[in-house]
Enzyme design. Structure first.
Site, mmCIF file in Angstrom:
data_model
loop_
_atom_site.group_PDB
_atom_site.id
_atom_site.type_symbol
_atom_site.label_atom_id
_atom_site.label_comp_id
_atom_site.label_asym_id
_atom_site.label_seq_id
_atom_site.Cartn_x
_atom_site.Cartn_y
_atom_site.Cartn_z
ATOM 1 N N CYS A 216 0.802 -1.228 0.000
ATOM 2 C CA CYS A 216 0.000 0.000 0.000
ATOM 3 C C CYS A 216 0.831 1.272 0.000
ATOM 4 O O CYS A 216 0.305 2.349 -0.274
ATOM 5 C CB CYS A 216 -0.938 -0.001 1.209
ATOM 6 N N HIS A 296 12.647 1.890 5.628
ATOM 7 C CA HIS A 296 12.446 0.452 5.435
ATOM 8 C C HIS A 296 12.824 -0.270 6.719
ATOM 9 O O HIS A 296 13.920 -0.069 7.250
ATOM 10 C CB HIS A 296 13.312 -0.038 4.273
ATOM 11 N N HIS A 381 -3.413 19.750 6.569
ATOM 12 C CA HIS A 381 -4.221 18.615 6.134
ATOM 13 C C HIS A 381 -3.364 17.349 6.133
ATOM 14 O O HIS A 381 -2.168 17.399 5.855
ATOM 15 C CB HIS A 381 -4.796 18.854 4.729
ATOM 16 N N HIS A 385 -2.888 6.739 5.894
ATOM 17 C CA HIS A 385 -3.107 5.403 5.352
ATOM 18 C C HIS A 385 -4.435 4.811 5.817
ATOM 19 O O HIS A 385 -4.671 4.640 7.008
ATOM 20 C CB HIS A 385 -1.957 4.504 5.813
ATOM 21 N N ASN A 418 -10.287 -0.106 1.107
ATOM 22 C CA ASN A 418 -8.833 -0.032 0.998
ATOM 23 C C ASN A 418 -8.461 -0.278 -0.456
ATOM 24 O O ASN A 418 -8.443 -1.409 -0.930
ATOM 25 C CB ASN A 418 -8.182 -1.073 1.909
#
Length: 486
Positions: A216, A296, A381, A385, A418
């Protein structure tokens, strides 16, 4: 061309004067400085050489500095009405699926009802295919995910998004220099980027990139990638970024509960955007990308396996969303914002945060904990996710965000589900659908999580007041939002 040269000469001359004055006033007592000052004031040739070097330095900086990168415009795919995947349609399809046992169906039903998804989301084409026209057949034998239906899902979203985007930006396909396509779970051959080159007859020297397996977060990461390509280019370029996901081939019909969750929350979506480093397009651009960050966390085994594609004990392939996913998202979000915060927060917030860290370190036995920076002081703003209800709530807890701040994420999950990598752009469209919500100069934060485990952030600055485009996917329903109960 003449005006920039004159400005460069003016700046160079003023800089030279300032540098000379600085030498004279601050370090005039050193022998080297005295010699340099003497040469500049008494030797014309040395002064000219010094001036020439200064001009060359400024010229080199002017032509090699990183380009500013803008989002010219974007589109979000809105499937046709007959693809709406309500609870009733979802339940009907699942009940007719011969591969699913009753326990799995009950589990999926409970997940769906708690997911935060509404009845207006969109499903993949294979769910709506007729079963030989036999409405009395209770066993679903033809409505199965295939490569053909996966290609259909991808093509519909990609072509529709690009057509709308090119139409409203008036960008000639021949002026596209870079194509970046991201699709996490579907990687056909030829690639989707090659499909776009073929469909729109792009130039033979166009640079194409096809990203997959990044989950995602790949929408945010692909924008960051495009920005790096454009900033590193020595010439003006336009980049087409296509962000999609094909959920068809990841439909799971086994009994593993962690894999059944994806059937309940993932829905069809796609977004396309034109990025550019062309200063002539500055006035037409919606936003400028001012910061980006990718972290990561795959070195940690629990993070790496939090969301992973694998086979169950019977050989059925699916995406496993483990119970540890929400915890992993919270832990890695904290690590991510430790790097992002100093880059974007105002000085007062940074100072307070550092002070709280020092106190908590000096007095470890006390109940004093480091403060959580208030990111609403940096951004007007936020596009957070929308991986699921639990993920939104976890982000809200970690960052101590109010319901008003997370409204866009919650409403997007309800309306579109989603949509994976494209989800933050549906949130962006939600803000634009609310007239007067976004003003010129406002800053917006996009943040997304991906498999691996990755966290990505984009910080945008609005170049103009937001407008409600005619193709905004919220146009026909924004009057129903926000929902009072979620």
């Amino acid at each position: 061309m003449v005006l920039p040269i004159i400005h460069t000469l003016q700046i160079s001359f003023l800089s030279l004067l300032f540098f000379t004055f600085l030498l004279h006033t601050t370090i005039s007592y050193t022998p080297l400085a005295k010699i340099l000052f003497f040469l500049l004031t008494t030797h014309l040739h040395f002064f000219q050489l010094f001036s020439l070097c200064t001009l060359i330095s400024f010229y080199y900086y002017y032509h090699t500095r990183p380009h500013r990168v803008f989002l010219l415009n974007y589109t979000c795919y809105k499937p046709p009405l007959h693809r709406k995947c309500s609870y009733k349609i979802s339940e009907s399809y699942v009940l007719k699926n011969v591969h699913l046992v009753e326990k799995s169906i009950d589990f999926m039903r409970n997940i769906y009802l708690k997911s935060g998804l509404g009845d207006e989301t969109y499903g993949p084409p294979f769910i709506f295919e007729d079963d030989d026209g036999d409405n009395n057949n209770n066993n679903n034998t033809n409505n199965v995910p295939t490569l053909k239906s996966a290609n259909q899902e991808a093509r519909e979203g990609v072509f529709s998004s690009i057509d709308e985007l090119l139409g409203k930006t008036l960008i000639d396909p021949q002026s596209i220099d870079v194509v970046i396509v991201t699709c996490g779970g579907f990687s056909p051959s030829p690639s989707l980027s090659s499909l776009i080159v073929n469909r729109y007859n792009l130039r033979s020297d166009v640079k194409t990139y096809n990203l997959s397996g990044m989950g995602c977060s790949s929408g945010v990461l692909s924008i960051d990638f495009a920005a790096r390509v454009l900033r590193g280019s020595q010439k003006v370029q336009n980049a087409l970024v296509v962000i999609t996901e094909s959920i068809t081939l990841n439909w799971y019909h086994g009994e593993n509960r962690s894999m059944l969750v994806t059937n309940c929350i993932f829905r069809v979506g796609c977004a396309a955007a034109i990025m550019s480093n062309n200063p002539k397009l500055f006035k037409r651009a919606k936003m400028e990308l001012v910061h980006s960050l990718r972290t990561h966390h795959g070195d940690d085994d629990s993070s790496y396996r939090a969301a992973i594609q694998e086979e169950d004990e019977k050989g059925n392939t699916g995406i496993s969303l483990t119970k540890d996913l929400v915890r992993v998202a919270g832990v890695n979000l904290r690590q991510h914002i430790k790097i992002l915060a100093p880059r974007v927060l105002p000085l007062t917030q940074i100072t307070n945060y550092i002070y709280s860290m020092i106190i908590s370190t000096i007095l470890p036995q006390s109940k004093f904990k480091p403060m959580v920076p208030d990111f609403t002081t940096a951004f007007e703003h936020m596009c957070i996710h929308t991986g699921g209800k639990a993920v939104i709530e976890q982000v809200s807890r970690v960052l101590k965000l109010s319901d008003e701040v997370t409204e866009a994420a919650k409403m997007t999950l309800n309306r579109f589900g989603n949509t994976s990598s494209s989800l933050v752009f549906y949130e962006l469209a939600y803000f634009e659908a609310q007239k007067g919500k976004v003003k010129k100069g406002d800053k917006m934060w996009m943040i997304a999580f991906g498999t691996g485990f990755k966290v990505g952030s984009l910080v945008w600055k609005w170049m103009q007041d937001s407008t409600q485009d005619c193709d905004n996917p919220w146009n026909d329903c924004i009057h129903n939002y926000p929902l009072k109960v979620w």
